[in-house]
Design a protein around this motif. Structure first.
Motif, PDB file in Angstrom:
ATOM      1  N   PHE A  57     -21.465 -33.182 -18.576  1.00  0.00           N
ATOM      2  CA  PHE A  57     -22.563 -34.009 -17.884  1.00  0.00           C
ATOM      3  C   PHE A  57     -23.516 -32.958 -17.506  1.00  0.00           C
ATOM      4  N   LEU A  58     -23.336 -31.748 -16.891  1.00  0.00           N
ATOM      5  CA  LEU A  58     -24.121 -30.916 -16.699  1.00  0.00           C
ATOM      6  C   LEU A  58     -23.985 -29.681 -17.439  1.00  0.00           C
ATOM      7  N   ARG A  59     -24.943 -29.111 -17.863  1.00  0.00           N
ATOM      8  CA  ARG A  59     -24.739 -27.686 -18.570  1.00  0.00           C
ATOM      9  C   ARG A  59     -26.043 -26.921 -18.656  1.00  0.00           C
ATOM     10  N   GLN A 112     -21.367 -21.068 -11.712  1.00  0.00           N
ATOM     11  CA  GLN A 112     -21.118 -22.208 -12.335  1.00  0.00           C
ATOM     12  C   GLN A 112     -21.620 -22.711 -13.463  1.00  0.00           C
ATOM     13  N   PHE A 113     -22.897 -22.302 -13.450  1.00  0.00           N
ATOM     14  CA  PHE A 113     -23.679 -23.000 -14.790  1.00  0.00           C
ATOM     15  C   PHE A 113     -24.418 -21.488 -15.507  1.00  0.00           C
ATOM     16  N   GLY A 114     -23.584 -20.394 -15.341  1.00  0.00           N
ATOM     17  CA  GLY A 114     -24.121 -19.202 -15.699  1.00  0.00           C
ATOM     18  C   GLY A 114     -23.895 -19.185 -17.281  1.00  0.00           C
ATOM     19  N   SER A 115     -24.748 -18.446 -18.136  1.00  0.00           N
ATOM     20  CA  SER A 115     -24.851 -18.113 -19.347  1.00  0.00           C
ATOM     21  C   SER A 115     -25.273 -16.936 -19.946  1.00  0.00           C
ATOM     22  N   ASN A 162     -20.378 -23.638 -17.539  1.00  0.00           N
ATOM     23  CA  ASN A 162     -20.471 -24.600 -17.421  1.00  0.00           C
ATOM     24  C   ASN A 162     -19.179 -25.590 -16.527  1.00  0.00           C
ATOM     25  N   ARG A 163     -19.065 -24.996 -15.381  1.00  0.00           N
ATOM     26  CA  ARG A 163     -18.015 -25.445 -14.463  1.00  0.00           C
ATOM     27  C   ARG A 163     -18.761 -26.841 -13.767  1.00  0.00           C
ATOM     28  N   LYS A 221     -12.357 -30.488 -15.919  1.00  0.00           N
ATOM     29  CA  LYS A 221     -12.969 -29.617 -14.864  1.00  0.00           C
ATOM     30  C   LYS A 221     -14.353 -29.217 -15.312  1.00  0.00           C
ATOM     31  N   SER A 222     -14.392 -28.926 -16.639  1.00  0.00           N
ATOM     32  CA  SER A 222     -15.404 -28.110 -17.070  1.00  0.00           C
ATOM     33  C   SER A 222     -15.609 -28.152 -18.669  1.00  0.00           C
TER      34      SER A 222
END
Length: 386
Positions: free
Chosen positions: A4-6, A52-55, A67-68, A100-101
């Protein structure tokens, strides 16, 4: 059920030595060889992502994301030259809820983070093919699925949640199941899948679950997009916004790997044409192969172009015998479900080359004695029946 979040963030040096002593000619030769080795640029170092949302970007064209989104426990991914490894995946969540992710690698756009040089979003009917390749590394001491996700939306959006999610479950370990409920089986890309459909509260989801683990596969994404279109979960005018490959862990997950990933979006396909356009007339031959059991059947239809010109856009018309009804179809859209039926090409199989073929199939029910359609036509021209 995927994210739902990325969301995103990103060396070389060399040196050459020269030795100039005539008395050490042999050493000069060795030194020159050594210079050639040290002059070669080293491979890019791995990048560890625990945010948490690092890329980060790999291969200069794909994004790897941590994408945790479903837990506060620590998770880290190590982005490699060709994929990533989940190096830490603490914590667990109930197996009857969301994971979880979704640590993953993708081509396209995800919450405004677009991969370099991508041509996504792109309309479904503008894509001629979308070849992709993926190889996974699995572990047994975790609860997870290995999922390849395809996202579709009526608009070319680059942010937020899309309307329809296609999930391809390459593997699952533990007491987990896709969103919704099972609705039958389908043959896609030459493989048989268990099909689930449902809604996670934010988008529609159709899942194709492999009966046993697949560690590596090369396939065309559009084969699965066509399934979503045929089942009314998308339209040819919609957009593919991203394709993603990764894992949904519920418990643990350290050691899970995407060893390699590639994705290409090819454009310039003939497309489905206008709904009222019958396509190019052609001489044809139809082969109708069935598998029948009490009350039900499947039919695989192969249409051969026996003419000298290509067919650009096709409609195959036939009449189902009384008592027969279509329940689902693949590689074509069939309307209506009984009586005089027309099968229309999907965006990825609209052309039939001279002496070439295209195939589609469907599952149905029947009452009384099973019978086959007597005649078929291609774009209004009667076909021979093999």
């Amino acid at each position: 059920m995927a994210s739902f979040l990325r969301r995103t963030r990103h060396r070389t040096r060399h040196r050459v030595r020269h030795l100039r002593t005539a008395a050490t000619a042999a050493l000069v030769t060795l030194g020159s060889l050594s210079a050639l080795v040290t002059a070669t640029a080293p491979a890019q170092a791995d990048t560890l992502i625990c945010d948490q949302f690092g890329s980060t970007t790999i291969q200069g064209r794909y994004v790897v994301q941590n994408n945790r989104w479903g837990t506060s426990a620590t998770q880290c991914v190590n982005a490699t030259a060709t994929g990533f490894e989940l190096t830490r995946a603490d914590g667990s969540v109930p197996t009857n809820g969301a994971p979880k992710s979704y640590p993953s690698v993708y081509n396209g756009c995800h919450y405004t983070n677009c991969s370099p040089g991508t041509n996504l979003p792109m309309r479904v009917d503008a894509i001629s093919s979308a070849p992709t390749s993926i190889s996974y590394g699995y572990v047994n001491n975790a609860v997870y699925n290995a999922s390849y996700d395809i996202w579709l939306d009526p608009t070319p959006r680059t942010d937020g949640v899309n309307r329809t999610e296609i999930m391809i479950w390459f593997n699952r370990v533990g007491p987990i199941q896709p969103i919704g409920s099972p609705t039958g089986t389908a043959t896609v890309g030459g493989r048989t899948w268990e099909v689930w459909t449902g809604n996670n509260g934010a988008n529609d989801v159709i899942s194709f679950v492999a009966p046993s683990a697949i560690t590596a596969w090369t396939f065309d994404v559009m084969d699965f997009v066509d399934q979503a279109v045929a089942r009314g979960l998308a339209q040819p005018s919609w957009y593919v916004t991203s394709v993603q490959a990764g894992f949904e862990p519920w418990q643990n997950g350290a050691g899970l790997r995407v060893d390699s990933f590639s994705s290409t979006i090819n454009t310039g396909g003939p497309g489905p044409g206008d709904p009222g356009d019958p396509g190019t007339p052609a001489a044809c031959r139809v082969t109708y192969a069935t598998n029948v059991w009490p009350g039900g059947f499947t039919a695989n239809v192969t249409v051969a172009n026996t003419g000298s010109a290509p067919v650009n856009g096709w409609k195959v018309a036939f009449t189902l015998p009384s008592g027969q009804n279509v329940t689902n179809a693949w590689n074509a859209t069939l309307t209506p479900s009984s009586g005089a039926v027309t099968a229309t090409n999907t965006p990825s199989n609209a052309q039939i080359a001279p002496n070439g073929t295209q195939s589609f199939g469907f599952q149905g029910t029947y009452t009384g004695t099973f019978a086959r359609p007597a005649q078929f036509s291609l774009n209004g021209t009667a076909c021979a029946v093999a």
